[in-house]
Design a protein around this motif. Structure first.
Motif, PDB file in Angstrom:
ATOM      1  N   ASP A   1      -6.168  11.331 -13.059  1.00  0.00           N
ATOM      2  CA  ASP A   1      -7.562  11.716 -12.815  1.00  0.00           C
ATOM      3  C   ASP A   1      -8.287  10.647 -12.008  1.00  0.00           C
ATOM      4  N   GLN A   2      -8.006   9.369 -12.312  1.00  0.00           N
ATOM      5  CA  GLN A   2      -8.638   8.272 -11.563  1.00  0.00           C
ATOM      6  C   GLN A   2      -8.265   8.325 -10.085  1.00  0.00           C
ATOM      7  N   VAL A   3      -6.981   8.576  -9.819  1.00  0.00           N
ATOM      8  CA  VAL A   3      -6.525   8.656  -8.429  1.00  0.00           C
ATOM      9  C   VAL A   3      -7.166   9.850  -7.733  1.00  0.00           C
ATOM     10  N   ASP A   4      -7.284  10.968  -8.441  1.00  0.00           N
ATOM     11  CA  ASP A   4      -7.919  12.158  -7.872  1.00  0.00           C
ATOM     12  C   ASP A   4      -9.359  11.873  -7.447  1.00  0.00           C
ATOM     13  N   SER A   5      -9.999  10.941  -8.145  1.00  0.00           N
ATOM     14  CA  SER A   5     -11.389  10.621  -7.819  1.00  0.00           C
ATOM     15  C   SER A   5     -11.515   9.541  -6.750  1.00  0.00           C
ATOM     16  N   GLY A   6     -10.358   9.141  -6.186  1.00  0.00           N
ATOM     17  CA  GLY A   6     -10.394   8.212  -5.051  1.00  0.00           C
ATOM     18  C   GLY A   6     -10.104   6.773  -5.379  1.00  0.00           C
ATOM     19  N   GLN A   7      -9.683   6.469  -6.600  1.00  0.00           N
ATOM     20  CA  GLN A   7      -9.395   5.095  -6.991  1.00  0.00           C
ATOM     21  C   GLN A   7      -7.894   4.860  -7.110  1.00  0.00           C
ATOM     22  N   LYS A   8      -7.525   3.591  -7.003  1.00  0.00           N
ATOM     23  CA  LYS A   8      -6.175   3.210  -7.405  1.00  0.00           C
ATOM     24  C   LYS A   8      -6.178   3.051  -8.918  1.00  0.00           C
TER      25      LYS A   8
ATOM     26  N   VAL B   1      -4.085   1.501 -12.457  1.00  0.00           N
ATOM     27  CA  VAL B   1      -3.050   0.617 -12.988  1.00  0.00           C
ATOM     28  C   VAL B   1      -3.173   0.518 -14.503  1.00  0.00           C
ATOM     29  N   ASN B   2      -2.046   0.628 -15.192  1.00  0.00           N
ATOM     30  CA  ASN B   2      -1.986   0.267 -16.607  1.00  0.00           C
ATOM     31  C   ASN B   2      -0.593  -0.259 -16.881  1.00  0.00           C
ATOM     32  N   VAL B   3      -0.495  -1.572 -16.918  1.00  0.00           N
ATOM     33  CA  VAL B   3       0.805  -2.194 -17.198  1.00  0.00           C
ATOM     34  C   VAL B   3       0.722  -3.054 -18.461  1.00  0.00           C
ATOM     35  N   LEU B   4      -0.264  -2.753 -19.310  1.00  0.00           N
ATOM     36  CA  LEU B   4      -0.393  -3.504 -20.548  1.00  0.00           C
ATOM     37  C   LEU B   4       0.826  -3.266 -21.436  1.00  0.00           C
TER      38      LEU B   4
ATOM     39  N   LYS C   1       0.827  -1.218   0.000  1.00  0.00           N
ATOM     40  CA  LYS C   1       0.000   0.000   0.000  1.00  0.00           C
ATOM     41  C   LYS C   1       0.861   1.268   0.000  1.00  0.00           C
ATOM     42  N   LEU C   2       1.889   1.238  -0.832  1.00  0.00           N
ATOM     43  CA  LEU C   2       2.808   2.368  -0.891  1.00  0.00           C
ATOM     44  C   LEU C   2       2.429   3.370  -1.974  1.00  0.00           C
ATOM     45  N   VAL C   3       1.690   2.892  -2.984  1.00  0.00           N
ATOM     46  CA  VAL C   3       1.482   3.757  -4.147  1.00  0.00           C
ATOM     47  C   VAL C   3       0.018   3.810  -4.562  1.00  0.00           C
ATOM     48  N   ASP C   4      -0.293   4.847  -5.364  1.00  0.00           N
ATOM     49  CA  ASP C   4      -1.644   5.046  -5.880  1.00  0.00           C
ATOM     50  C   ASP C   4      -1.786   4.623  -7.331  1.00  0.00           C
ATOM     51  N   VAL C   5      -0.701   4.734  -8.080  1.00  0.00           N
ATOM     52  CA  VAL C   5      -0.762   4.446  -9.512  1.00  0.00           C
ATOM     53  C   VAL C   5       0.470   3.654  -9.933  1.00  0.00           C
ATOM     54  N   VAL C   6       0.248   2.661 -10.798  1.00  0.00           N
ATOM     55  CA  VAL C   6       1.316   1.808 -11.303  1.00  0.00           C
ATOM     56  C   VAL C   6       1.209   1.804 -12.822  1.00  0.00           C
ATOM     57  N   VAL C   7       2.296   2.189 -13.489  1.00  0.00           N
ATOM     58  CA  VAL C   7       2.252   2.369 -14.942  1.00  0.00           C
ATOM     59  C   VAL C   7       3.459   1.700 -15.593  1.00  0.00           C
ATOM     60  N   GLY C   8       3.191   0.806 -16.522  1.00  0.00           N
ATOM     61  CA  GLY C   8       4.258   0.118 -17.237  1.00  0.00           C
ATOM     62  C   GLY C   8       4.850   0.953 -18.350  1.00  0.00           C
TER      63      GLY C   8
END
Length: 499
Positions: A144-151, A153-156, A125-132
Motif C-alpha cells: 500500500d505504501q508503494v502504491d501511494s508513491g513511497q519506497k 522497507v521493513n527489515v526489522l 534503484k532497482l526495487v520499491d520494497v525491501v522486506v526481511g
C-alpha cells in the motif's frame, strides 16, 4: 564457486529461481497478480509459502509470467556469492518490465533484503520494497505504501516471530513431501556465515502448532515431512502450564523417563527439545516419514540418535556439516567443536544407527588454510565416507566475522585445486555407498515419475538415496513400495519393485 550437487532436499539446484502458481482463493480476488520466485535453501522456499499465504488471503492471484504481474517478489539468499549474482541479474530483467509497466511493484525479500537494503533502494534503484525474513506479515501494508508513491522497507529482526499461526500454502507441491519450519534464526556465529545477521536470533516455534501442521499434512495425503531449522538440534520450546494439548507434549518430552545415556531427559515435562519433537511428529502415524535439516555437530545428542533408532518412520539420514577436518581452521571458523568432537559424533551415529546415511558441507581454502590442514579435511572425508556432500571454495561474505578479522589469502587457483580433489574423492565414496545397497531391498516412497521417462517412477530410500524403477500399475505416487536395488550411478539407484 562451484559445488557438487547431488539430489537433496536442503538446497535443490533444480528449484533455484522457481516461480509459484497457486489456485485462486474463491471470493477474494482483488484483481492484482503476484509473481514470486525463490533462491537458496529449503528455508527460503518455506518462507515463500508463508508469503503466498499472507497475500492470497488479501486477494492476490499468482502468475508464472512476471511481465504480466502487478507485484514481483524475489526471495533471496546471501549464503553464496553466485546466488547474489543471479538475483542482481534477475532484478535488471524486472526493471525492464517495470519500465513498460510503471505501476508494477518490485520487491526483494529474505536474506539479501536485510543485508543490502540501502544498495537496492538508493544506489541501484532497482526495487520499491525491501522486506526481511521476520516482516512478511507487514507485506500488505508495505505494498500500500508503494502504491501511494513511497519506497517501503521493513527489515526489522524479531526475537519472537515464528509464523506459527500461518498455514503455509504449498508451492508447486507433489502432494507427498512438505517442508515444515520448526524454528527461525541462528545463534551460531560461524565466522564465514551471514545467517545470524540476516535472519536474526534463534527462536523455536511452539511444538503444538508443528504437530498440528504435520497432522494436517498427513490427513491431506502427504507422506513425508522435513523439519527445517538453521540448527534443528538446538530446538527448545517451553509450553505454558495451561496450554491445551500439553498432556501429549509432556508424554513425548519424557516426564518420568530416563534417557538412553542414563540421565533425565532435559526439562522433562517442561521443555520440549528436538528429540522430544521428533518423537511427537513420528507418533502422528507410522506412514508419515520424518526427515530434518540441518544438524550442528556441537548440538546433536545421543538422545536424538536413539530417538531416530527407535522409530522406523524417522529416516536414517543425517546432514552433519563438517566444513573442515582441521581443528585450527574450525576454530577460525568459530564452529565451536574440533576434529575429535566431530569424529565422536560420527562414531555415535554409526554405533546407534547402523547404516545411517551421512552427508556434509565442506569449505576449501578458508583463510590461512595450509596444505597440511587441507589434507586433514581429505582424511576426514576418507574416515567418514559420506554418502554425498556440498563442497565449495571459500568466498568472503561482506559483514561476516571472517571478512572483518581475516584476510582471504588463499589464491583462487589453490582453492580450486583443493576443491577438485575433494569433489573427486566424494564422487568415489558416493558411488561406494550406493553400490553397497545393490542386492538389498529398500523401502521407497514413490514421489512421481522419473524426470527422464514416464515409464519409470522415482522416490527416495530411507537413507535419502534416489531410486528409479519401472512403473507398476498397482502402485501410485504417495505409496510405499519395496524395491530391489540392482545397479547405480554416483547419484541414483536403479531397481525393480518386489513383493
Amino acid at each position: 564457486m562451484m559445488d557438487l550437487v547431488i539430489s537433496d532436499k536442503v538446497h535443490d539446484e533444480s528449484r533455484q529461481g522457481e516461480a509459484l502458481l497457486l489456485e485462486p482463493v474463491a471470493g477474494k480476488n482483488n484483481g492484482r497478480k503476484l509473481y514470486i520466485e525463490s533462491y537458496g535453501c529449503a528455508m527460503n522456499f518455506s518462507d515463500s509459502e508463508i508469503v503466498a499465504s499472507i497475500l492470497s488471503e488479501k486477494g492476490f492471484e499468482t502468475t508464472t509470467d512476471y511481465t504480466n504481474a502487478d507485484v514481483i517478489f524475489i526471495n533471496t539468499c546471501s549464503i553464496r556469492e553466485n546466488a547474489e549474482t543471479r538475483v542482481r541479474n534477475r532484478l535488471k530483467e524486472f526493471k525492464v518490465a517495470k519500465s513498460k509497466n510503471p505501476g508494477m511493484v518490485v520487491g526483494v525479500l529474505g536474506c539479501m533484503a536485510e543485508r543490502l537494503k540501502a544498495k537496492f533502494l538508493e544506489e541501484e534503484k532497482l526495487v520499491d520494497v525491501v522486506v526481511g525474513p521476520d516482516a512478511y506479515r507487514d507485506l500488505p501494508n508495505l505494498i500500500d505504501q508503494v502504491d501511494s508513491g513511497q519506497k517501503a522497507v521493513n527489515v526489522l529482526l524479531s526475537r519472537e516471530e515464528t509464523y506459527a499461526d500461518i498455514s503455509p500454502v504449498r508451492l508447486n507441491s507433489n502432494g507427498i513431501n512438505a517442508f515444515v519450519s520448526i524454528m527461525r534464526g541462528c545463534d551460531n556465529m560461524c565466522s564465514f556465515c551471514v545467517v545470524p545477521f540476516t535472519r536474526g536470533r534463534e527462536r523455536s516455534r511452539d511444538a503444538i502448532s508443528i504437530v498440528n501442521e504435520c497432522t494436517d499434512l498427513f490427513e491431506k495425503g502427504y507422506r513425508e515431512v522435513t523439519l527445517l531449522g538453521q540448527n534443528v538440534d538446538s530446538y527448545k520450546w517451553q509450553p505454558h502450564p495451561t496450554l491445551p494439548g500439553r498432556e501429549g507434549v509432556e508424554k513425548a518430552s519424557g516426564e518420568g523417563q530416563v534417557s538412553p545415556t542414563g540421565g533425565d531427559l532435559e526439562g522433562a515435562g517442561e521443555t520440549v527439545n528436538f528429540a522430544n519433537l521428533l518423537e511427537l511428529v513420528a507418533q502422528i502415524n507410522p506412514d508419515l516419514r520424518v526427515r530434518f535439516s540441518t544438524s550442528h555437530p556441537k548440538d546433536i545428542t545421543d538422545e536424538v540418535l536413539y530417538t531416530i533408532a527407535r522409530y522406523d518412520n524417522i529416516c536414517n539420514y543425517i546432514h552433519l556439516p563438517v566444513q573442515s577436518g582441521n581443528s585450527r581452521v574450525l576454530e577460525l571458523m568459530n564452529r565451536t567443536y574440533d576434529r575429535e568432537w566431530y569424529i565422536n559424533r560420527i562414531d555415535a551415529i554409526r554405533r546407534i544407527i547402523p547404516g545411517c546415511a551421512i552427508s556434509t558441507d565442506v569449505i576449501t581454502g578458508f583463510c590461512t588454510e595450509t596444505d597440511e590442514e587441507h589434507k586433514e579435511t581429505v582424511s576426514m572425508m576418507e574416515y567418514v565416507q559420506y554418502d554425498f556432500a556440498y563442497m565449495f571454495m571459500y568466498s568472503e561474505r561482506p559483514g561476516t566475522l571472517a571478512a572483518k578479522r581475516y584476510a582471504d589469502d588463499i589464491p583462487e587457483t589453490v582453492k580450486a585445486a583443493r576443491l577438485t580433489e575433494i569433489v573427486a574423492l566424494q564422487q568415489k565414496y558416493s558411488l561406494v555407498r550406493l553400490q553397497a545397497q545393490i542386492g538389498k531391498v529398500q523401502k521407497v516412497l514413490i514421489e512421481g515419475f522419473s524426470k527422464k521417462s514416464k515409464n519409470d517412477y522415482c522416490g527416495r530410500t530411507d537413507q535419502n538415496a534416489m531410486m528409479v524403477f519401472p512403473v507398476d500399475e498397482r502402485y501410485k505416487p504417495g505409496m510405499y513400495v519395496n524395491v530391489l536395488a540392482e545397479r547405480s550411478t554416483t547419484a541414483t539407484l536403479m531397481g525393480t519393485i518386489v513383493g
